[in-house]
Design a protein around this motif. Structure first.
Motif, mmCIF file in Angstrom:
data_model
loop_
_atom_site.group_PDB
_atom_site.id
_atom_site.type_symbol
_atom_site.label_atom_id
_atom_site.label_comp_id
_atom_site.label_asym_id
_atom_site.label_seq_id
_atom_site.Cartn_x
_atom_site.Cartn_y
_atom_site.Cartn_z
ATOM 1 N N TYR A 1 0.810 -1.213 0.000
ATOM 2 C CA TYR A 1 0.000 0.000 0.000
ATOM 3 C C TYR A 1 0.852 1.275 0.000
ATOM 4 O O TYR A 1 0.378 2.336 -0.407
ATOM 5 C CB TYR A 1 -0.943 0.011 1.210
ATOM 6 N N SER A 2 2.087 1.166 0.470
ATOM 7 C CA SER A 2 2.938 2.363 0.526
ATOM 8 C C SER A 2 3.929 2.428 -0.631
ATOM 9 O O SER A 2 4.764 3.333 -0.679
ATOM 10 C CB SER A 2 3.711 2.379 1.852
ATOM 11 N N PHE A 3 3.819 1.481 -1.583
ATOM 12 C CA PHE A 3 4.803 1.411 -2.666
ATOM 13 C C PHE A 3 4.762 2.666 -3.534
ATOM 14 O O PHE A 3 5.799 3.253 -3.847
ATOM 15 C CB PHE A 3 4.548 0.170 -3.532
ATOM 16 N N SER A 4 3.558 3.089 -3.942
ATOM 17 C CA SER A 4 3.453 4.276 -4.796
ATOM 18 C C SER A 4 3.865 5.538 -4.050
ATOM 19 O O SER A 4 4.501 6.427 -4.627
ATOM 20 C CB SER A 4 2.015 4.416 -5.323
ATOM 21 N N ILE A 5 3.523 5.615 -2.763
ATOM 22 C CA ILE A 5 3.891 6.800 -1.977
ATOM 23 C C ILE A 5 5.405 6.897 -1.829
ATOM 24 O O ILE A 5 5.987 7.981 -1.940
ATOM 25 C CB ILE A 5 3.217 6.751 -0.588
ATOM 26 N N SER A 6 6.054 5.761 -1.603
ATOM 27 C CA SER A 6 7.521 5.772 -1.494
ATOM 28 C C SER A 6 8.144 6.214 -2.812
ATOM 29 O O SER A 6 9.157 6.916 -2.827
ATOM 30 C CB SER A 6 8.034 4.388 -1.095
ATOM 31 N N GLY A 7 7.514 5.819 -3.934
ATOM 32 C CA GLY A 7 7.993 6.275 -5.235
ATOM 33 C C GLY A 7 7.847 7.773 -5.392
ATOM 34 O O GLY A 7 8.748 8.454 -5.903
ATOM 35 N N TYR A 8 6.699 8.319 -4.942
ATOM 36 C CA TYR A 8 6.500 9.759 -4.972
ATOM 37 C C TYR A 8 7.610 10.474 -4.207
ATOM 38 O O TYR A 8 8.170 11.471 -4.667
ATOM 39 C CB TYR A 8 5.154 10.125 -4.336
ATOM 40 N N ILE A 9 7.902 9.959 -3.023
ATOM 41 C CA ILE A 9 8.876 10.614 -2.154
ATOM 42 C C ILE A 9 10.274 10.568 -2.775
ATOM 43 O O ILE A 9 11.002 11.567 -2.770
ATOM 44 C CB ILE A 9 8.874 9.945 -0.759
ATOM 45 N N VAL A 10 10.664 9.406 -3.307
ATOM 46 C CA VAL A 10 11.991 9.265 -3.914
ATOM 47 C C VAL A 10 12.163 10.205 -5.097
ATOM 48 O O VAL A 10 13.143 10.953 -5.198
ATOM 49 C CB VAL A 10 12.230 7.802 -4.347
ATOM 50 N N TYR A 11 11.186 10.199 -6.020
ATOM 51 C CA TYR A 11 11.291 11.052 -7.204
ATOM 52 C C TYR A 11 11.162 12.527 -6.845
ATOM 53 O O TYR A 11 11.803 13.381 -7.462
ATOM 54 C CB TYR A 11 10.221 10.663 -8.220
ATOM 55 N N SER A 12 10.333 12.817 -5.844
ATOM 56 C CA SER A 12 10.161 14.209 -5.432
ATOM 57 C C SER A 12 11.429 14.765 -4.801
ATOM 58 O O SER A 12 11.812 15.907 -5.048
ATOM 59 C CB SER A 12 8.995 14.325 -4.442
ATOM 60 N N PHE A 13 12.088 13.947 -3.985
ATOM 61 C CA PHE A 13 13.344 14.382 -3.385
ATOM 62 C C PHE A 13 14.375 14.671 -4.471
ATOM 63 O O PHE A 13 15.095 15.671 -4.403
ATOM 64 C CB PHE A 13 13.881 13.312 -2.436
ATOM 65 N N SER A 14 14.435 13.812 -5.474
ATOM 66 C CA SER A 14 15.371 14.029 -6.574
ATOM 67 C C SER A 14 15.046 15.318 -7.320
ATOM 68 O O SER A 14 15.946 16.088 -7.681
ATOM 69 C CB SER A 14 15.321 12.844 -7.544
ATOM 70 N N ALA A 15 13.746 15.567 -7.544
ATOM 71 C CA ALA A 15 13.338 16.780 -8.244
ATOM 72 C C ALA A 15 13.679 18.029 -7.441
ATOM 73 O O ALA A 15 14.147 19.035 -7.996
ATOM 74 C CB ALA A 15 11.833 16.734 -8.533
ATOM 75 N N ILE A 16 13.456 17.975 -6.136
ATOM 76 C CA ILE A 16 13.787 19.120 -5.279
ATOM 77 C C ILE A 16 15.287 19.368 -5.277
ATOM 78 O O ILE A 16 15.748 20.513 -5.367
ATOM 79 C CB ILE A 16 13.275 18.869 -3.843
ATOM 80 N N LEU A 17 16.075 18.292 -5.195
ATOM 81 C CA LEU A 17 17.527 18.427 -5.183
ATOM 82 C C LEU A 17 18.027 19.043 -6.489
ATOM 83 O O LEU A 17 18.892 19.935 -6.478
ATOM 84 C CB LEU A 17 18.165 17.061 -4.965
ATOM 85 N N ILE A 18 17.486 18.588 -7.609
ATOM 86 C CA ILE A 18 17.879 19.136 -8.911
ATOM 87 C C ILE A 18 17.493 20.612 -9.003
ATOM 88 O O ILE A 18 18.257 21.436 -9.526
ATOM 89 C CB ILE A 18 17.223 18.337 -10.045
ATOM 90 N N THR A 19 16.311 20.961 -8.492
ATOM 91 C CA THR A 19 15.865 22.351 -8.528
ATOM 92 C C THR A 19 16.818 23.251 -7.753
ATOM 93 O O THR A 19 17.201 24.338 -8.218
ATOM 94 C CB THR A 19 14.449 22.476 -7.942
ATOM 95 N N ILE A 20 17.231 22.800 -6.582
ATOM 96 C CA ILE A 20 18.153 23.589 -5.767
ATOM 97 C C ILE A 20 19.501 23.732 -6.463
ATOM 98 O O ILE A 20 20.079 24.835 -6.516
ATOM 99 C CB ILE A 20 18.329 22.938 -4.375
ATOM 100 N N LEU A 21 20.022 22.641 -7.021
ATOM 101 C CA LEU A 21 21.291 22.701 -7.745
ATOM 102 C C LEU A 21 21.202 23.641 -8.947
ATOM 103 O O LEU A 21 22.135 24.399 -9.231
ATOM 104 C CB LEU A 21 21.689 21.300 -8.222
ATOM 105 N N LEU A 22 20.072 23.593 -9.637
ATOM 106 C CA LEU A 22 19.888 24.431 -10.818
ATOM 107 C C LEU A 22 19.820 25.909 -10.436
ATOM 108 O O LEU A 22 20.401 26.763 -11.124
ATOM 109 C CB LEU A 22 18.611 24.015 -11.543
ATOM 110 N N VAL A 23 19.137 26.214 -9.351
ATOM 111 C CA VAL A 23 19.057 27.601 -8.887
ATOM 112 C C VAL A 23 20.443 28.114 -8.496
ATOM 113 O O VAL A 23 20.824 29.245 -8.829
ATOM 114 C CB VAL A 23 18.082 27.714 -7.699
ATOM 115 N N MET A 24 21.216 27.285 -7.804
ATOM 116 C CA MET A 24 22.572 27.689 -7.401
ATOM 117 C C MET A 24 23.454 27.914 -8.624
ATOM 118 O O MET A 24 24.210 28.890 -8.691
ATOM 119 C CB MET A 24 23.172 26.614 -6.490
ATOM 120 N N SER A 25 23.346 27.010 -9.605
ATOM 121 C CA SER A 25 24.154 27.150 -10.812
ATOM 122 C C SER A 25 23.722 28.378 -11.616
ATOM 123 O O SER A 25 24.554 29.115 -12.142
ATOM 124 C CB SER A 25 24.030 25.884 -11.671
#
Length: 208
Positions: free
Chosen positions: A166-190
């Motif tokens: 039941y938590s498989f899709s939610i864990s996927g959301y969290i993993v991909y969302s964390f990656s997206a947030i990290l990329i956004t921060i790196l992109l803003v800094m660059s």
């Protein structure tokens, strides 16, 4: 410096709010399309400012959801199952997730070394994504393994456990969302290092 930190905090809060909204909405289509739209925009912006490091990180992060979208979104593997074949069908689904994550983990771990060979004239260097993303990918791998074990215990042995199911899709959301947030921060800094705090643009700026 104070304004810079305020901008990063504002972007982080904004990104987390959007991700939380998508998770609560629990609509895989909206989440997937939004993630791809963000990835495409970030990729072209990274190319625009000439940051090959972020561009390659974006490609690696996009590999897992893109492969899953092609396999499951186009019906190559059916996500539905009946009572008689749930063990086999769920094992195939979780197994595909596991294989994809393991395959992506390898180039993600050696991104810098691979990038230096592919782009010898570019300034390839480590960033925070190289330290964090492999661990994030490992989380997805562990979730797939636990889901496989749980599926066997539930459908083959009759144990009433479905935590990871039941938590498989939610864990996927969290993993991909964390990656997206990290990329956004790196992109803003660059982008900030390249343009300062000027208005973002994908077009060339006129010379002074």
């Amino acid at each position: 410096m104070k304004s810079e930190k305020s901008l990063y905090r504002l972007l982080l809060i904004y990104a987390i709010s959007i991700v939380t909204l998508f998770i609560l909405k629990d609509d895989p289509a909206i989440f997937t399309y939004s993630l791809f739209a963000l990835g495409v925009l970030a990729f072209f912006l990274a190319l625009r400012i000439g940051d090959v490091n972020i561009a390659t990180v974006i490609i690696l992060v996009a590999l897992s959801p893109l492969a899953e979208f092609i396999i499951f979104g186009f019906g190559l593997v059916d996500l539905s199952s009946s009572n008689g074949d749930r063990l086999i069908q769920n094992s195939i689904i979780f197994g595909i997730h596991f294989v994809i994550d393991v395959v992506v983990l390898i180039p993600m771990t050696y991104r810098v070394e691979i990038s230096k060979k592919l782009f010898p004239i570019e300034k390839i260097k480590y960033n925070i994504a190289d330290s964090l993303l492999p661990w994030v990918q490992l989380i997805g791998i562990f979730v797939s393994v636990f889901a496989l074990v749980e599926n066997y215990l539930r459908n083959a042995k009759g144990y009433d456990i479905a935590l990871f199911f039941y938590s498989f899709s939610i864990s996927g959301y969290i993993v991909y969302s964390f990656s997206a947030i990290l990329i956004t921060i790196l992109l803003v800094m660059s982008y900030r290092n390249h343009y300062g705090f000027k208005t973002p643009t994908l077009l060339s700026r006129p010379s002074k």
